[in-house]
Each structure stands twice: as structure tokens, then as C-alpha cells.
Write a protein that holds these residues in place. Structure first.
Motif, PDB file in Angstrom:
ATOM      1  N   ASN A   1       4.706   0.896   1.040  1.00 12.87           N
ATOM      2  CA  ASN A   1       4.835  -0.114   2.092  1.00 12.87           C
ATOM      3  C   ASN A   1       4.579  -1.491   1.505  1.00 12.87           C
ATOM      4  O   ASN A   1       3.446  -1.829   1.153  1.00 12.87           O
ATOM      5  CB  ASN A   1       3.822   0.177   3.204  1.00 12.87           C
ATOM      6  CG  ASN A   1       4.057   1.504   3.861  1.00 12.87           C
ATOM      7  OD1 ASN A   1       4.819   1.629   4.803  1.00 12.87           O
ATOM      8  ND2 ASN A   1       3.410   2.543   3.347  1.00 12.87           N
ATOM      9  N   ASN A   2       5.629  -2.270   1.423  1.00 12.11           N
ATOM     10  CA  ASN A   2       5.540  -3.600   0.821  1.00 12.11           C
ATOM     11  C   ASN A   2       5.301  -4.637   1.911  1.00 12.11           C
ATOM     12  O   ASN A   2       5.940  -4.575   2.973  1.00 12.11           O
ATOM     13  CB  ASN A   2       6.870  -3.879   0.113  1.00 12.11           C
ATOM     14  CG  ASN A   2       6.755  -4.972  -0.911  1.00 12.11           C
ATOM     15  OD1 ASN A   2       5.711  -5.167  -1.508  1.00 12.11           O
ATOM     16  ND2 ASN A   2       7.840  -5.707  -1.099  1.00 12.11           N
ATOM     17  N   GLU A   3       4.377  -5.580   1.683  1.00 13.38           N
ATOM     18  CA  GLU A   3       4.224  -6.683   2.635  1.00 13.38           C
ATOM     19  C   GLU A   3       5.427  -7.612   2.504  1.00 13.38           C
ATOM     20  O   GLU A   3       5.974  -7.799   1.409  1.00 13.38           O
ATOM     21  CB  GLU A   3       2.933  -7.447   2.368  1.00 13.38           C
ATOM     22  CG  GLU A   3       1.685  -6.634   2.665  1.00 13.38           C
ATOM     23  CD  GLU A   3       1.608  -6.165   4.097  1.00 13.38           C
ATOM     24  OE1 GLU A   3       1.571  -7.005   5.002  1.00 13.38           O
ATOM     25  OE2 GLU A   3       1.605  -4.925   4.307  1.00 13.38           O
ATOM     26  N   ALA A   4       5.823  -8.216   3.616  1.00 12.46           N
ATOM     27  CA  ALA A   4       7.066  -8.989   3.655  1.00 12.46           C
ATOM     28  C   ALA A   4       7.060 -10.154   2.667  1.00 12.46           C
ATOM     29  O   ALA A   4       8.108 -10.511   2.114  1.00 12.46           O
ATOM     30  CB  ALA A   4       7.294  -9.516   5.070  1.00 12.46           C
ATOM     31  N   ASP A   5       5.886 -10.738   2.425  1.00 14.40           N
ATOM     32  CA  ASP A   5       5.842 -11.931   1.577  1.00 14.40           C
ATOM     33  C   ASP A   5       5.378 -11.634   0.147  1.00 14.40           C
ATOM     34  O   ASP A   5       5.064 -12.552  -0.600  1.00 14.40           O
ATOM     35  CB  ASP A   5       4.964 -13.009   2.214  1.00 14.40           C
ATOM     36  CG  ASP A   5       3.566 -12.510   2.548  1.00 14.40           C
ATOM     37  OD1 ASP A   5       2.747 -13.321   2.997  1.00 14.40           O
ATOM     38  OD2 ASP A   5       3.307 -11.302   2.358  1.00 14.40           O
ATOM     39  N   THR A   6       5.342 -10.377  -0.235  1.00 17.85           N
ATOM     40  CA  THR A   6       4.987 -10.037  -1.617  1.00 17.85           C
ATOM     41  C   THR A   6       6.183 -10.322  -2.521  1.00 17.85           C
ATOM     42  O   THR A   6       7.292  -9.836  -2.266  1.00 17.85           O
ATOM     43  CB  THR A   6       4.597  -8.559  -1.731  1.00 17.85           C
ATOM     44  OG1 THR A   6       3.441  -8.331  -0.931  1.00 17.85           O
ATOM     45  CG2 THR A   6       4.296  -8.178  -3.179  1.00 17.85           C
ATOM     46  N   PRO A   7       5.985 -11.137  -3.577  1.00 22.40           N
ATOM     47  CA  PRO A   7       7.120 -11.478  -4.447  1.00 22.40           C
ATOM     48  C   PRO A   7       7.703 -10.243  -5.120  1.00 22.40           C
ATOM     49  O   PRO A   7       6.988  -9.277  -5.413  1.00 22.40           O
ATOM     50  CB  PRO A   7       6.491 -12.424  -5.483  1.00 22.40           C
ATOM     51  CG  PRO A   7       5.238 -12.929  -4.850  1.00 22.40           C
ATOM     52  CD  PRO A   7       4.741 -11.837  -3.966  1.00 22.40           C
ATOM     53  N   ASP A   8       9.009 -10.305  -5.412  1.00 19.97           N
ATOM     54  CA  ASP A   8       9.703  -9.192  -6.069  1.00 19.97           C
ATOM     55  C   ASP A   8       9.151  -8.904  -7.461  1.00 19.97           C
ATOM     56  O   ASP A   8       9.357  -7.819  -8.006  1.00 19.97           O
ATOM     57  CB  ASP A   8      11.199  -9.520  -6.205  1.00 19.97           C
ATOM     58  CG  ASP A   8      11.882  -9.562  -4.853  1.00 19.97           C
ATOM     59  OD1 ASP A   8      12.965 -10.173  -4.760  1.00 19.97           O
ATOM     60  OD2 ASP A   8      11.324  -8.979  -3.902  1.00 19.97           O
ATOM     61  N   ASN A   9       8.497  -9.870  -8.019  1.00 21.20           N
ATOM     62  CA  ASN A   9       7.890  -9.764  -9.343  1.00 21.20           C
ATOM     63  C   ASN A   9       6.791  -8.689  -9.392  1.00 21.20           C
ATOM     64  O   ASN A   9       6.407  -8.225 -10.451  1.00 21.20           O
ATOM     65  CB  ASN A   9       7.255 -11.141  -9.629  1.00 21.20           C
ATOM     66  CG  ASN A   9       6.998 -11.379 -11.068  1.00 21.20           C
ATOM     67  OD1 ASN A   9       7.593 -10.745 -11.929  1.00 21.20           O
ATOM     68  ND2 ASN A   9       6.073 -12.289 -11.348  1.00 21.20           N
TER      69      ASN A   9
ATOM     70  N   HIS B   1       0.835  -1.188   0.000  1.00 24.56           N
ATOM     71  CA  HIS B   1       0.000   0.000   0.000  1.00 24.56           C
ATOM     72  C   HIS B   1       0.874   1.243   0.000  1.00 24.56           C
ATOM     73  O   HIS B   1       2.066   1.192   0.356  1.00 24.56           O
ATOM     74  CB  HIS B   1      -0.980   0.002   1.180  1.00 24.56           C
ATOM     75  CG  HIS B   1      -0.360   0.280   2.523  1.00 24.56           C
ATOM     76  ND1 HIS B   1       0.253  -0.685   3.281  1.00 24.56           N
ATOM     77  CD2 HIS B   1      -0.290   1.426   3.243  1.00 24.56           C
ATOM     78  CE1 HIS B   1       0.675  -0.150   4.412  1.00 24.56           C
ATOM     79  NE2 HIS B   1       0.364   1.129   4.414  1.00 24.56           N
ATOM     80  N   TYR B   2       0.271   2.348  -0.440  1.00 25.03           N
ATOM     81  CA  TYR B   2       0.907   3.659  -0.401  1.00 25.03           C
ATOM     82  C   TYR B   2       0.187   4.499   0.628  1.00 25.03           C
ATOM     83  O   TYR B   2      -1.035   4.603   0.625  1.00 25.03           O
ATOM     84  CB  TYR B   2       0.764   4.367  -1.760  1.00 25.03           C
ATOM     85  CG  TYR B   2       1.840   4.044  -2.752  1.00 25.03           C
ATOM     86  CD1 TYR B   2       1.668   3.041  -3.697  1.00 25.03           C
ATOM     87  CD2 TYR B   2       3.032   4.756  -2.762  1.00 25.03           C
ATOM     88  CE1 TYR B   2       2.658   2.753  -4.619  1.00 25.03           C
ATOM     89  CE2 TYR B   2       4.036   4.473  -3.687  1.00 25.03           C
ATOM     90  CZ  TYR B   2       3.829   3.468  -4.603  1.00 25.03           C
ATOM     91  OH  TYR B   2       4.805   3.190  -5.524  1.00 25.03           O
ATOM     92  N   TYR B   3       0.975   5.102   1.499  1.00 19.47           N
ATOM     93  CA  TYR B   3       0.442   6.140   2.387  1.00 19.47           C
ATOM     94  C   TYR B   3       1.020   7.441   1.840  1.00 19.47           C
ATOM     95  O   TYR B   3       2.198   7.734   2.032  1.00 19.47           O
ATOM     96  CB  TYR B   3       0.871   5.891   3.828  1.00 19.47           C
ATOM     97  CG  TYR B   3       0.234   6.825   4.816  1.00 19.47           C
ATOM     98  CD1 TYR B   3       0.772   8.090   5.054  1.00 19.47           C
ATOM     99  CD2 TYR B   3      -0.900   6.457   5.509  1.00 19.47           C
ATOM    100  CE1 TYR B   3       0.178   8.947   5.957  1.00 19.47           C
ATOM    101  CE2 TYR B   3      -1.499   7.312   6.420  1.00 19.47           C
ATOM    102  CZ  TYR B   3      -0.944   8.562   6.641  1.00 19.47           C
ATOM    103  OH  TYR B   3      -1.541   9.411   7.527  1.00 19.47           O
TER     104      TYR B   3
END
Lengths: 112, 114
Positions: free
Chosen positions: A55-63, A48-50
Motif C-alpha cells: 500500500n503506497n501513500e499517494a504522495d510517496t515519490p516513485d524513487n 506499508h505491507y499488509y
């Protein structure tokens, strides 16, 4: 009516071919979210963007990457889609004061 | 790992039946519980946001209750109508501040037959 718009509603892409999904909002909310929902699964937050802060979730793939050029627009870029990335992608917005989230209708991504 | 469970997974009822679904969530560091209705080809629509233990909210024929101590919420629909057919999602957030991260359940899919 103020709303969250997602384009396209349906997207077909080929394995490995970059694809971009877009989201726009007329609510003037400062927070924008991207969720992925795979078949029979719960929607899962990718990032999400604030305001301009990403802000990236820890398990979001780099892709998966995102851009927010201004308050109204946010993009989800999938650099090299795999078959496992086929899903419904939901965009949502919120006002940082209330955190009630308002959703777009989603983009259903098919990877062939 | 924070988990939100919804039951049943799907439900088929006749028009006029009353029905209810359950959402269970972690009871520690509770901030808010959200219910959404998601009709096919439309945007998920917020039904309720509940923050206080014992909260009861109502919108027309739909109502919800919240128990934060034991970590569950019920959604009730009185006299179901075909237009109530949708997937009902609950989502939990465990902190406010600048994040407001929602953790969703898989949803309960309701079909109401005329």
C-alpha cells in the motif's frame, strides 16, 4: 525479546547511488510500515505491507520502493537518492487486530 | 489534509518539576490516539493508546487524557526525572480496518536537568 531491528543504523550514500535499508522483526506481525522523518518534521508514512499486499501513500515519490520477501523482512529501496532524501527512516510493525505499532530504532540516511 | 499539532516544540525543566504537553488532532472520524516516547538512539516506545472520549491512562508518573470531541490530548509527567528526557510524539489514526495509518505530530522534546 521480540523486537524490530533496522540495519544499518547509519547509512551514507552518494547522490544518485541506489541504497537499500532493511528491517526485520521477530514479532510475527503481519503489517510492516516505513516512515520518513526529516529534520524537525513529523514522521511521515511512505508505504506499508499488509501481509503481501503493498500500500503506497499517494504522495510517496516513485524513487522509493519496497520489498517484503517474507513475514520477517522488509526493505526500503531508494533508486536515486537526492539530497532531499536525507532523513531518519523508521520501520514499524503491527498486528492487524490491534494496530499498535512497534518501532525499530531507525536508520539515519546521509546523502553526499 | 489531516494535521496533528504538538506544543510546546521543546521544554526544559528542572528535576522534580511536573510538566505537561498538548496534542491536537482532527476530531472527525476519530479512531485512536497514540503517545510515544523516543529517546535518542533508541526505538520509539509506545506509552499509551487511547480510543474513548474521556479516557485517562496512567503509567507510573506519566498520565494522559483524551478529548475526542474537541480534538486534544494532554500528557502529564509528575516529578520529572533526567531519564524522562526524550521526544514525546503523539499520533492519530482516523480509521481501523486493514489500514491503521498513523499521522504523527512533530513531537515535544523534553530536557530534564538534574
Amino acid at each position: 525479546d521480540a523486537m524490530v531491528i533496522q540495519n544499518p543504523r547509519y547509512q551514507v550514500t552518494q547522490f544518485g547511488k541506489p541504497v537499500t535499508l532493511s528491517c526485520s522483526q521477530t514479532l510475527n506481525h503481519n503489517v510492516m510500515y516505513w516512515y520518513q522523518q526529516k529534520s524537525s518534521q513529523a514522521p511521515k508514512l511512505l508505504f506499508h505491507y499488509y501481509d503481501k499486499d503493498f500500500n503506497n501513500e499517494a504522495d510517496t515519490p516513485d524513487n522509493f520502493q519496497s520489498r517484503r520477501p517474507n513475514t520477517s523482512f522488509c526493505f526500503l529501496d531508494i533508486r536515486s537518492p537526492g539530497l532531499g532524501d536525507a532523513a531518519m527512516y523508521l520501520c514499524a510493525t503491527s498486528d492487524s487486530l490491534t494496530y499498535e505499532q512497534y518501532f525499530g530504532p531507525g536508520t539515519r540516511l546521509t546523502v553526499t | 489534509i489531516l494535521n496533528v499539532e504538538q506544543s510546546p516544540q521543546s521544554l526544559h525543566v528542572q528535576e522534580g518539576d511536573s510538566t505537561n504537553f498538548t496534542c491536537s488532532f482532527p476530531s472527525s472520524n476519530f479512531y485512536a490516539l497514540h503517545w510515544y516516547r523516543w529517546e535518542t538512539a533508541k526505538s520509539p516506545e509506545a506509552l499509551f493508546v487511547m480510543t474513548l472520549n474521556g479516557d485517562e491512562k496512567k503509567k507510573g508518573r506519566i498520565s494522559a487524557t483524551l478529548n475526542t470531541k474537541e480534538g486534544y490530548s494532554y500528557l502529564y509527567i509528575k516529578g520529572s526525572q533526567p531519564e524522562d528526557s526524550a521526544t514525546y510524539l503523539c499520533a492519530f489514526s482516523n480509521y481501523g480496518g486493514s489500514q491503521g495509518n498513523l499521522i504523527f505530530g512533530k513531537g515535544t522534546k523534553l530536557s530534564v536537568k538534574p
